[in-house]
Scaffold this motif. Structure first.
Motif, PDB file in Angstrom:
ATOM      1  N   UNK A   1       0.829  -1.197   0.000  1.00  0.00           N
ATOM      2  CA  UNK A   1       0.000   0.000   0.000  1.00  0.00           C
ATOM      3  C   UNK A   1       0.869   1.255   0.000  1.00  0.00           C
ATOM      4  N   UNK A   2       0.276   2.381  -0.317  1.00  0.00           N
ATOM      5  CA  UNK A   2       0.993   3.659  -0.257  1.00  0.00           C
ATOM      6  C   UNK A   2       1.542   3.896   1.142  1.00  0.00           C
ATOM      7  N   UNK A   3       0.752   3.541   2.153  1.00  0.00           N
ATOM      8  CA  UNK A   3       1.167   3.791   3.532  1.00  0.00           C
ATOM      9  C   UNK A   3       2.385   2.978   3.940  1.00  0.00           C
TER      10      UNK A   3
ATOM     11  N   UNK B   1       2.278   8.062  17.507  1.00  0.00           N
ATOM     12  CA  UNK B   1       2.059   8.785  16.254  1.00  0.00           C
ATOM     13  C   UNK B   1       0.964   8.110  15.453  1.00  0.00           C
ATOM     14  N   UNK B   2      -0.028   8.893  15.037  1.00  0.00           N
ATOM     15  CA  UNK B   2      -1.155   8.346  14.289  1.00  0.00           C
ATOM     16  C   UNK B   2      -0.910   8.449  12.788  1.00  0.00           C
ATOM     17  N   UNK B   3      -1.131   7.343  12.097  1.00  0.00           N
ATOM     18  CA  UNK B   3      -1.081   7.296  10.636  1.00  0.00           C
ATOM     19  C   UNK B   3      -2.452   6.829  10.155  1.00  0.00           C
ATOM     20  N   UNK B   4      -3.084   7.625   9.321  1.00  0.00           N
ATOM     21  CA  UNK B   4      -4.442   7.321   8.855  1.00  0.00           C
ATOM     22  C   UNK B   4      -4.402   6.376   7.663  1.00  0.00           C
ATOM     23  N   UNK B   5      -5.255   5.359   7.688  1.00  0.00           N
ATOM     24  CA  UNK B   5      -5.427   4.477   6.539  1.00  0.00           C
ATOM     25  C   UNK B   5      -6.823   4.638   5.971  1.00  0.00           C
TER      26      UNK B   5
ATOM     27  N   UNK C   1      -1.472  12.619   0.178  1.00  0.00           N
ATOM     28  CA  UNK C   1      -1.017  13.752   0.994  1.00  0.00           C
ATOM     29  C   UNK C   1      -0.388  13.290   2.294  1.00  0.00           C
ATOM     30  N   UNK C   2      -0.778  12.115   2.789  1.00  0.00           N
ATOM     31  CA  UNK C   2      -0.194  11.584   4.022  1.00  0.00           C
ATOM     32  C   UNK C   2       1.308  11.376   3.862  1.00  0.00           C
ATOM     33  N   UNK C   3       1.733  11.096   2.629  1.00  0.00           N
ATOM     34  CA  UNK C   3       3.146  10.832   2.362  1.00  0.00           C
ATOM     35  C   UNK C   3       3.944  12.125   2.308  1.00  0.00           C
ATOM     36  N   UNK C   4       3.332  13.244   1.902  1.00  0.00           N
ATOM     37  CA  UNK C   4       4.083  14.486   1.626  1.00  0.00           C
ATOM     38  C   UNK C   4       4.905  14.987   2.825  1.00  0.00           C
TER      39      UNK C   4
ATOM     40  N   UNK D   1      -2.081  21.526   1.586  1.00  0.00           N
ATOM     41  CA  UNK D   1      -1.113  22.457   2.166  1.00  0.00           C
ATOM     42  C   UNK D   1       0.003  21.668   2.859  1.00  0.00           C
ATOM     43  N   UNK D   2       1.218  21.814   2.368  1.00  0.00           N
ATOM     44  CA  UNK D   2       2.347  21.060   2.907  1.00  0.00           C
ATOM     45  C   UNK D   2       2.678  21.527   4.311  1.00  0.00           C
TER      46      UNK D   2
END
Length: 434
Positions: free
Chosen positions: A18-20, A128-132, A344-347, A368-369
Motif C-alpha cells: 500500500x501507499x502507507x 504517532x497516528x497514521x491514517x489508513x 497527501x499523508x506521504x508528503x 497544504x504542505x
C-alpha cells in the motif's frame, strides 16, 4: 456492476503493498509507537502484520481478557508488538503511552483501531497516528500513475506533466461501485452489494454501540445515513440533511438525536469530512466554515442511495440543489478526494476545501504542505475536455495566493495528462500518485 476494469493485483493470494507502507518503513525505525487509524476492513491489520514480531488480537475475547487483567503482559514480547483493535481494551492505550514515557526506543509498538473510546487520552508526543483509507486506483492495480503529488510541490506552473490513461467515464463509474476495501476486490457484483449492505448494517447494529452510542431507532439512523450519502461532496448544512431524513416532514429527528450520529460515525472513521481551509498567510475573507461531506468509501454512498451503474451514467440522482451536479460527479469527487488524502499523508500535507460564503468562489481541494505551507490546489471535473470555466477558480486562487500556490490541477476522467497554456495542469485521476 457492468463492465469490469482489469486489475493486476490479487488481494487473495498475498499481501499487496500500500501507499502507507513507504511511510511506515520511514517512521517505524525512528518512532516508538505508531497507531494505524482507519475504518474497519480498510486493511490495517494486514499492513501491521508485515512488521509485527508479537501479535495480540484484542478482538478475540480470550486475548482481550488476559490483556484487560494485566496490560503489561502484552507489552513485553519481541518488538514490534502489535495490539490489534486496541480500543477493545481501553487501558492498553495508556499502558503503551506510559511504556513509551519510560523507554522511547524506536519500533516498539504498533496499534490498530477504528474508534478511540469516548474520553480517551491523547497519545500526542508518544503515539504517532497514521491514517489508513480504502485503496486508491494505483493500489487496486487498475492504473499506473505518471504524476506525483509530491513532485507537484517541487515543480512550477511550467513543469511538464504527461501520461496516457486507459480509464474512461464508464470505468470510473465501475471503480466507484467496486469499493476500495481490499477484501471485496475479487467479489462479483451481487456478492459485493451484499457485503456492502452488510457493512452498513453492522455500523447501525453493532459498531455504533461499540463506539459509545446506543442507537434507539436503527431505522432513523439508516435514513440519516441515506440523506448524508446523498449530500456527498457538498457542503449541505446539517439541518437540510436532517430534513431529508424524513422527507422534510414534521417527524424529522431532533438535533439531539443526529449530533451523536455525527460524532460517533466520525470516530468510527465512516464519515471522512474535508474541513474548510483556514489560511494563515493571506487576506482571503468570508470563507465558509462548513465541512465538505464524504463517506470513507464512495461505494457505501452509492449503496445507501441505491445508485447503479446505469443510473449513474444517465446522470440520475442529484443531491439537494441543482448546482451540485450529477450524483456520478459527486461520487467521482469523493473518489478523487480519498485518493488525494492518501497521497497527501506521504508528503506530508493537510487537505481541506475552499469556499467563499457566497459560493461565488470555491476550490475542491487545498493541499497544504506541513513543512512550509506551500499549496497545491485541485478542482475535480467529471469531464475529459477542460475549458476556462473549469479552471477559472484556480486562476483566481493563483492571483490571491501568489507564490504560496506552487501548482494547480484539474482532475478529470479524460485520456491524457497535460499542461494548459495558462499553466493549469490537467490530470486524469488514474494517473495521479503519491
Amino acid at each position: 456492476m457492468g463492465g469490469e476494469v482489469e486489475s493486476t493485483h490479487d488481494f487473495r493470494s498475498g499481501y499487496v503493498r500500500r501507499v502507507v507502507d513507504d511511510l511506515l518503513d520511514e517512521l517505524l525505525p525512528s518512532l516508538p509507537a505508531i497507531l494505524l487509524d482507519g475504518p474497519k476492513a480498510v486493511g490495517k491489520t494486514a499492513t501491521a502484520l508485515q512488521r509485527a514480531e508479537t501479535v495480540w488480537r484484542l478482538s478475540r475475547p480470550a486475548q482481550a481478557s488476559v490483556v484487560n487483567a494485566d496490560p503489561q503482559v502484552a507489552l513485553d514480547g519481541p518488538a514490534p508488538v502489535l495490539l490489534d483493535e486496541y480500543q477493545r481494551v481501553p487501558s492498553v492505550f495508556d499502558a503503551v503511552r506510559d511504556a513509551v514515557d519510560e523507554d522511547a526506543e524506536p519500533g516498539r509498538f504498533l496499534l490498530t483501531g477504528s474508534a478511540p473510546p469516548p474520553g480517551s487520552h491523547s497519545g500526542a508526543g508518544r503515539i504517532t497516528t497514521v491514517r489508513m483509507r480504502p485503496l486508491t486506483l494505483p493500489e487496486r492495480g487498475v492504473s499506473a500513475p505518471s504524476v506525483s503529488l509530491s513532485s507537484l510541490f517541487e515543480g512550477t506552473f511550467d513543469a511538464p506533466v504527461a501520461g496516457a490513461s486507459v480509464l474512461g467515464l464508464k470505468d470510473y463509474a465501475d471503480l466507484i461501485l467496486r469499493s476500495g476495501f481490499p477484501g471485496l476486490q475479487h467479489l462479483p457484483a451481487r456478492a459485493l452489494q451484499i457485503q456492502l449492505d452488510g457493512y452498513v448494517e453492522r455500523i447501525v447494529d453493532r459498531d455504533m454501540s461499540e463506539g459509545g452510542h446506543n442507537v434507539r431507532r436503527p431505522a432513523t439512523l439508516m435514513a440519516w445515513l441515506r440523506a448524508y450519502a446523498a449530500a456527498a461532496s457538498t457542503t449541505t448544512n446539517w439541518d437540510k440533511i436532517r430534513d431529508a431524513t424524513s422527507g422534510g416532514s414534521a417527524s424529522k429527528p431532533a438535533r439531539s438525536t443526529t449530533l451523536p450520529y455525527i460524532d460517533t460515525l466520525t470516530r468510527l472513521r465512516i464519515l471522512d469530512e474535508v474541513p474548510p481551509w483556514i489560511p494563515s498567510r493571506n487576506h482571503l475573507k468570508r470563507l465558509t466554515q462548513a465541512p465538505k461531506h464524504h463517506l470513507v468509501d464512495p461505494a457505501l454512498a452509492a449503496r445507501l442511495v441505491g445508485a447503479t451503474r446505469a443510473s449513474l451514467l444517465r446522470g440520475a440522482g442529484q443531491a439537494f440543489t441543482p448546482e451540485d451536479g450529477t450524483y456520478l460527479g459527486q461520487l467521482f469527487e469523493s473518489l478523487a478526494t480519498m485518493s488525494v488524502r492518501v497521497f497527501a499523508e506521504v508528503v506530508p500535507a493537510s487537505v481541506s476545501h475552499l469556499r467563499l460564503d457566497s459560493g461565488r468562489r470555491e476550490v475542491d481541494l487545498i493541499v497544504e504542505r506541513d513543512l512550509d505551507r506551500a499549496v497545491v490546489a485541485f478542482e475535480v471535473k467529471l469531464a475529459g475536455d477542460i475549458g476556462y470555466e473549469d479552471v477559472k477558480h484556480l486562476l483566481w486562487l493563483r492571483e490571491e495566493l501568489g507564490e504560496q500556490l506552487v501548482d494547480a490541477v484539474v482532475l478529470t476522467t479524460g485520456p491524457a495528462a497535460y499542461r494548459r497554456p495558462d499553466g493549469i495542469a490537467v490530470v486524469p485521476l488514474g494517473l495521479l500518485g503519491p
